[in-house]
Enzyme design. Sequence first.
Site, PDB file in Angstrom:
ATOM      1  N   HIS A 168       0.688  -1.217  -0.058  1.00  0.00           N
ATOM      2  CA  HIS A 168      -0.172  -0.012  -0.065  1.00  0.00           C
ATOM      3  C   HIS A 168       0.848   1.384   0.048  1.00  0.00           C
ATOM      4  O   HIS A 168       2.228   1.191   0.579  1.00  0.00           O
ATOM      5  CB  HIS A 168      -0.847   0.144   1.278  1.00  0.00           C
ATOM      6  CG  HIS A 168      -2.093  -0.711   1.290  1.00  0.00           C
ATOM      7  ND1 HIS A 168      -2.390  -1.552   2.396  1.00  0.00           N
ATOM      8  CD2 HIS A 168      -2.854  -1.297   0.225  1.00  0.00           C
ATOM      9  CE1 HIS A 168      -3.486  -2.384   2.180  1.00  0.00           C
ATOM     10  NE2 HIS A 168      -3.675  -2.123   1.083  1.00  0.00           N
TER      11      HIS A 168
ATOM     12  N   CYS B  27      -2.471   2.995   9.167  1.00  0.00           N
ATOM     13  CA  CYS B  27      -3.502   2.261   8.630  1.00  0.00           C
ATOM     14  C   CYS B  27      -4.502   1.714   9.643  1.00  0.00           C
ATOM     15  O   CYS B  27      -5.313   1.131   9.358  1.00  0.00           O
ATOM     16  CB  CYS B  27      -2.837   0.987   7.568  1.00  0.00           C
ATOM     17  SG  CYS B  27      -1.473   0.159   8.412  1.00  0.00           S
TER      18      CYS B  27
HETATM   19  N1  ARG Z   1      -2.905  -7.494   6.825  1.00  0.00           N
HETATM   20  C1  ARG Z   1      -3.116  -6.155   5.974  1.00  0.00           C
HETATM   21  C2  ARG Z   1      -3.261  -6.387   4.829  1.00  0.00           C
HETATM   22  O1  ARG Z   1      -2.557  -7.133   4.308  1.00  0.00           O
HETATM   23  C3  ARG Z   1      -2.516  -5.053   6.670  1.00  0.00           C
HETATM   24  C4  ARG Z   1      -2.980  -3.661   6.358  1.00  0.00           C
HETATM   25  C5  ARG Z   1      -2.375  -2.431   6.314  1.00  0.00           C
HETATM   26  N2  ARG Z   1      -2.876  -1.500   5.927  1.00  0.00           N
HETATM   27  C6  ARG Z   1      -2.297  -0.357   5.274  1.00  0.00           C
HETATM   28  N3  ARG Z   1      -2.935   0.395   4.601  1.00  0.00           N
HETATM   29  N4  ARG Z   1      -1.130  -0.322   5.023  1.00  0.00           N
HETATM   30  O2  ARG Z   1      -4.130  -6.062   3.980  1.00  0.00           O
END
Ligand code: ARG
Length: 284
Positions: A178, A274
């Site tokens: 992300h 997040c």
């Molecule tokens: N385990 C989650 C995923 O992989 C973590 C999300 C973290 N979110 C972020 N915006 N970095 O989707």
Amino acid sequence: MPVPPTLLLVDPAHFAVSYTINPWMQPGEWARDPHGMRRAARRSFEALCAALQAAGCDLEVAPGTPGLPDMVFPANAAVVLDGRAIVARFHHPQRQGEEAHFLGIFEDLRERGVLTEVAQLPPGCFQEGAGDCIWDPVRGHFWGGYGPRSKREAIDEMAAFFGREIVPLELVSDRCYHLDVGFCPLSGGEILYFPPALSPAALQTLHQRVPPEQRIEASEDDLRHFSVNAVCAGRHIVMNRTTDHLRTALTQRGYTVSEVDLAPFVLSGGGAFCMTLRLNWSSA
Ligand code: ARG
């Protein structure tokens, strides 16, 4: 007086690391002591809430749902600007069940007047919320990550919905799946970012739009500390325990860095940013 941030968080009662959809996730580590991990997650969550409140944020805490452990990362659930929310479409089947629950949470916020509109993307138009579409309050546009999770097409859908520019940035590292893992606009106009997260073209875009004195490069070590995934509220920055180097760099620029031990959530590939979704960004 700047408006205090209103942040959505999701209670961690149903948080776990039970599958692997990004390279940080360690279900084996979690499974060694699920009860201890859950208790640690609760303590981390409470410490995060306290740090955010101390930084002047108002919090909305929504319940999670059994079987949907990653709901604790509401940054992925929607993009919100001027009270208008567009709800995410998750790339992985493991997270797609969250969409309906978050839709309910946002409808509820609309009924309570926190939001004015809740819209949806076309099915299959993958876009993982503010994790991949980050409002830059200084420049008045979004930065839109795409590649591992969100699709390039989603950027045009969102730009049309909000009537605002979204500057596309292609993500090329699987650890920065992300945009928010490796990119964070600060309230003073600086961009804290991990350069290897971005494609050469994306780096060029960044360099064209952000002068050198406003670029803060995060190191490999900063990334591992999930320090780029930070919540900036005025001059306060809330993040996971960070490195001496980054703490000093941010302090010298006049920020107050507030560190929270978020280890249980880092085990899922997430940090402070997040775990929150700002509900009251305004384009004015
Ligand atoms: N385990 C989650 C995923 O992989 C973590 C999300 C973290 N979110 C972020 N915006 N970095 O989707």
